[in-house]
Design a protein around this motif. Structure first.
Motif, PDB file in Angstrom:
ATOM      1  N   ALA A  34      68.259   0.278  21.154  1.00  0.00           N
ATOM      2  CA  ALA A  34      67.236  -0.547  20.505  1.00  0.00           C
ATOM      3  C   ALA A  34      66.381   0.244  19.528  1.00  0.00           C
ATOM      4  N   THR A  35      66.354   1.569  19.665  1.00  0.00           N
ATOM      5  CA  THR A  35      65.497   2.387  18.797  1.00  0.00           C
ATOM      6  C   THR A  35      66.285   3.173  17.748  1.00  0.00           C
ATOM      7  N   GLY A  36      67.601   3.025  17.756  1.00  0.00           N
ATOM      8  CA  GLY A  36      68.411   3.786  16.808  1.00  0.00           C
ATOM      9  C   GLY A  36      68.714   5.191  17.277  1.00  0.00           C
ATOM     10  N   GLY A  37      68.459   5.452  18.565  1.00  0.00           N
ATOM     11  CA  GLY A  37      68.775   6.767  19.129  1.00  0.00           C
ATOM     12  C   GLY A  37      70.179   6.792  19.707  1.00  0.00           C
ATOM     13  N   THR A  38      70.475   7.831  20.450  1.00  0.00           N
ATOM     14  CA  THR A  38      71.797   8.001  21.065  1.00  0.00           C
ATOM     15  C   THR A  38      71.633   8.124  22.565  1.00  0.00           C
ATOM     16  N   ALA A  39      72.501   7.453  23.308  1.00  0.00           N
ATOM     17  CA  ALA A  39      72.461   7.507  24.768  1.00  0.00           C
ATOM     18  C   ALA A  39      73.498   8.506  25.276  1.00  0.00           C
ATOM     19  N   TYR A  40      73.081   9.353  26.198  1.00  0.00           N
ATOM     20  CA  TYR A  40      73.968  10.347  26.797  1.00  0.00           C
ATOM     21  C   TYR A  40      73.959  10.188  28.313  1.00  0.00           C
ATOM     22  N   GLU A  41      75.020  10.673  28.918  1.00  0.00           N
ATOM     23  CA  GLU A  41      75.103  10.737  30.378  1.00  0.00           C
ATOM     24  C   GLU A  41      75.517  12.141  30.773  1.00  0.00           C
ATOM     25  N   ALA A  42      74.865  12.683  31.793  1.00  0.00           N
ATOM     26  CA  ALA A  42      75.202  14.026  32.264  1.00  0.00           C
ATOM     27  C   ALA A  42      75.170  14.035  33.786  1.00  0.00           C
ATOM     28  N   GLU A  43      76.224  14.579  34.369  1.00  0.00           N
ATOM     29  CA  GLU A  43      76.324  14.607  35.825  1.00  0.00           C
ATOM     30  C   GLU A  43      76.301  16.018  36.384  1.00  0.00           C
ATOM     31  N   SER A  44      76.057  17.006  35.526  1.00  0.00           N
ATOM     32  CA  SER A  44      75.985  18.384  35.990  1.00  0.00           C
ATOM     33  C   SER A  44      75.085  19.164  35.035  1.00  0.00           C
ATOM     34  N   SER A  45      74.682  20.350  35.464  1.00  0.00           N
ATOM     35  CA  SER A  45      73.826  21.173  34.619  1.00  0.00           C
ATOM     36  C   SER A  45      74.560  21.611  33.352  1.00  0.00           C
ATOM     37  N   ASP A  46      75.873  21.860  33.463  1.00  0.00           N
ATOM     38  CA  ASP A  46      76.650  22.252  32.279  1.00  0.00           C
ATOM     39  C   ASP A  46      76.711  21.107  31.272  1.00  0.00           C
ATOM     40  N   GLU A  47      76.945  19.896  31.761  1.00  0.00           N
ATOM     41  CA  GLU A  47      76.992  18.736  30.875  1.00  0.00           C
ATOM     42  C   GLU A  47      75.638  18.501  30.214  1.00  0.00           C
ATOM     43  N   LEU A  48      74.555  18.731  30.973  1.00  0.00           N
ATOM     44  CA  LEU A  48      73.220  18.533  30.411  1.00  0.00           C
ATOM     45  C   LEU A  48      72.970  19.526  29.268  1.00  0.00           C
ATOM     46  N   ARG A  49      73.401  20.765  29.435  1.00  0.00           N
ATOM     47  CA  ARG A  49      73.253  21.749  28.364  1.00  0.00           C
ATOM     48  C   ARG A  49      74.032  21.313  27.121  1.00  0.00           C
ATOM     49  N   GLU A  50      75.233  20.783  27.329  1.00  0.00           N
ATOM     50  CA  GLU A  50      76.039  20.313  26.196  1.00  0.00           C
ATOM     51  C   GLU A  50      75.350  19.147  25.486  1.00  0.00           C
ATOM     52  N   VAL A  51      74.737  18.255  26.259  1.00  0.00           N
ATOM     53  CA  VAL A  51      74.019  17.126  25.668  1.00  0.00           C
ATOM     54  C   VAL A  51      72.861  17.632  24.808  1.00  0.00           C
ATOM     55  N   TYR A  52      72.101  18.569  25.344  1.00  0.00           N
ATOM     56  CA  TYR A  52      70.977  19.112  24.582  1.00  0.00           C
ATOM     57  C   TYR A  52      71.450  19.811  23.310  1.00  0.00           C
ATOM     58  N   GLU A  53      72.576  20.497  23.384  1.00  0.00           N
ATOM     59  CA  GLU A  53      73.123  21.152  22.188  1.00  0.00           C
ATOM     60  C   GLU A  53      73.473  20.113  21.123  1.00  0.00           C
ATOM     61  N   ASP A  54      74.062  18.996  21.564  1.00  0.00           N
ATOM     62  CA  ASP A  54      74.421  17.934  20.617  1.00  0.00           C
ATOM     63  C   ASP A  54      73.175  17.308  20.005  1.00  0.00           C
ATOM     64  N   ILE A  55      72.163  17.077  20.822  1.00  0.00           N
ATOM     65  CA  ILE A  55      70.915  16.505  20.308  1.00  0.00           C
ATOM     66  C   ILE A  55      70.263  17.466  19.315  1.00  0.00           C
ATOM     67  N   GLY A  56      70.242  18.758  19.666  1.00  0.00           N
ATOM     68  CA  GLY A  56      69.652  19.744  18.776  1.00  0.00           C
ATOM     69  C   GLY A  56      70.357  19.798  17.434  1.00  0.00           C
ATOM     70  N   SER A  57      71.690  19.662  17.466  1.00  0.00           N
ATOM     71  CA  SER A  57      72.454  19.671  16.212  1.00  0.00           C
ATOM     72  C   SER A  57      72.126  18.459  15.355  1.00  0.00           C
ATOM     73  N   SER A  58      72.004  17.295  15.997  1.00  0.00           N
ATOM     74  CA  SER A  58      71.735  16.069  15.237  1.00  0.00           C
ATOM     75  C   SER A  58      70.310  16.048  14.694  1.00  0.00           C
ATOM     76  N   ILE A  59      69.366  16.651  15.426  1.00  0.00           N
ATOM     77  CA  ILE A  59      67.982  16.690  14.962  1.00  0.00           C
ATOM     78  C   ILE A  59      67.790  17.751  13.887  1.00  0.00           C
ATOM     79  N   GLY A  60      68.431  18.886  14.071  1.00  0.00           N
ATOM     80  CA  GLY A  60      68.196  20.023  13.195  1.00  0.00           C
ATOM     81  C   GLY A  60      68.856  19.947  11.836  1.00  0.00           C
ATOM     82  N   TRP A  61      69.764  18.993  11.645  1.00  0.00           N
ATOM     83  CA  TRP A  61      70.479  18.876  10.375  1.00  0.00           C
ATOM     84  C   TRP A  61      70.360  17.467   9.830  1.00  0.00           C
TER      85      TRP A  61
END
Length: 312
Positions: free
Chosen positions: A251-278
């Motif tokens: 509804a806000t134009g953002g992206t929804a992620y799902e993470a079931e482990s600490s490794d997946e959560l780190r990958e999600v944050y990396e993807d978010i950082g890439s999309s925000i930083g560029w």
């Protein structure tokens, strides 16, 4: 890739015709030479013919002309460039369900560790803030360039009853509005594992964020089998509610992620950082095609001088 002056591309037609004519003329001349000359005698008189060398220099010349035509047509493409400034609000769920250990060592501890890494990896010019929400929402760190202050606030997160996802968004928006004079883009990154149980609804929060032009990227963190211990009795199931968070992001134009482990959560944050930083910006490529044309011409001239002692 698009062209701002596409009519110049019509110049490629006579250039293609010139190429075909050159090939046909070369074949005709070769047939004529073979017909009226003795091959053994021709080999003795001209033991080494230019062959592929002449073709290479001619080809480089035609390629140079092609690049010049493309440069005149003003090609344009979207190029990823680093964003100079932005405000990022991190909103983290502090509800009791974040005590579940379906993510090692627990949902909250893993979220704190991954969030700290995310803060470190954001561009230095970005302002970062932190909001924690449970029964209500609190600003734990106002938007700042001081990364350590945000990481210290993350480490102090504690568990409380209930989940106020909507309030987490509204409080984050208040912090974004406090920095509106900077006139930089903003993004909210919200991590939660449950359903909104108190405060204003996520739907209201989504409307407010959409009106403010602030996308909310959500992270549904945990597994469907999450359980929190309840003394000596049976554990309380706390499955992650990904659907509610996905609706907020959409509804806000953002992206929804799902993470079931600490490794997946780190990958999600990396993807978010890439999309925000560029950010993608249209850039004209004509100078690059012109430079390529100059380089091809220079190489063709150098080879022609080396092999034939002349420029043409």
């Amino acid at each position: 890739m698009t062209f701002l002056s596409p009519w110049f591309l019509l110049l490629l037609i006579p250039l293609a015709g010139l190429t075909v004519a050159a090939v046909l003329l070369r074949r005709r001349r070769d047939r004529f030479a073979v017909r009226f000359a003795s091959l053994p005698l021709l080999d003795q008189v001209v033991p080494e013919r230019p062959g592929w060398r002449r073709h290479l220099t001619s080809g480089l010349g035609l390629l140079s002309l092609s690049f010049l035509v493309l440069a005149a047509a003003r090609p344009e493409a979207d190029i990823r460039v680093p964003r100079e400034q932005a405000t990022v609000m991190i909103a983290v769920d502090q509800s009791i369900s974040m005590r579940a250990t379906d993510v090692d060592p627990s949902r909250l501890e893993a979220a704190i560790a991954a969030g700290s890494s995310f803060v470190d990896e954001l561009p230095e010019a970005f302002r970062v803030g932190l909001v924690g929400f449970a029964g209500d929402a609190q600003v734990l760190a106002a938007p700042t360039n001081d990364r350590q202050a945000v990481k210290d606030a993350l480490s102090r997160l504690s568990l409380e009853p209930m989940t106020a996802i909507g309030e987490g968004v509204f409080t984050s928006l208040d912090q974004v509005r406090a920095t509106e004079e900077l006139q930089v883009p903003a993004r909210i990154v919200l991590l939660s594992d449950g359903t909104n149980t108190t405060g204003r609804s996520p739907e209201e929060a989504a409307s407010a964020a959409s009106a403010a032009g602030v996308p909310v990227s959500t992270i549904a963190y945990g597994t469907p089998d999450g359980v929190i211990e309840n003394g000596n009795g049976p554990g309380i199931r706390v499955p992650v509610d990904a659907a509610a968070l996905a609706a907020l992001a959409e509804a806000t134009g953002g992206t929804a992620y799902e993470a079931e482990s600490s490794d997946e959560l780190r990958e999600v944050y990396e993807d978010i950082g890439s999309s925000i930083g560029w950010i993608s910006e249209p850039r004209e490529l004509a100078p690059y095609f012109a430079a390529a044309a100059f380089l091809c011409t220079l190489i063709a001239a150098a080879l022609s001088l080396r092999w034939f002692a002349r420029l043409v």
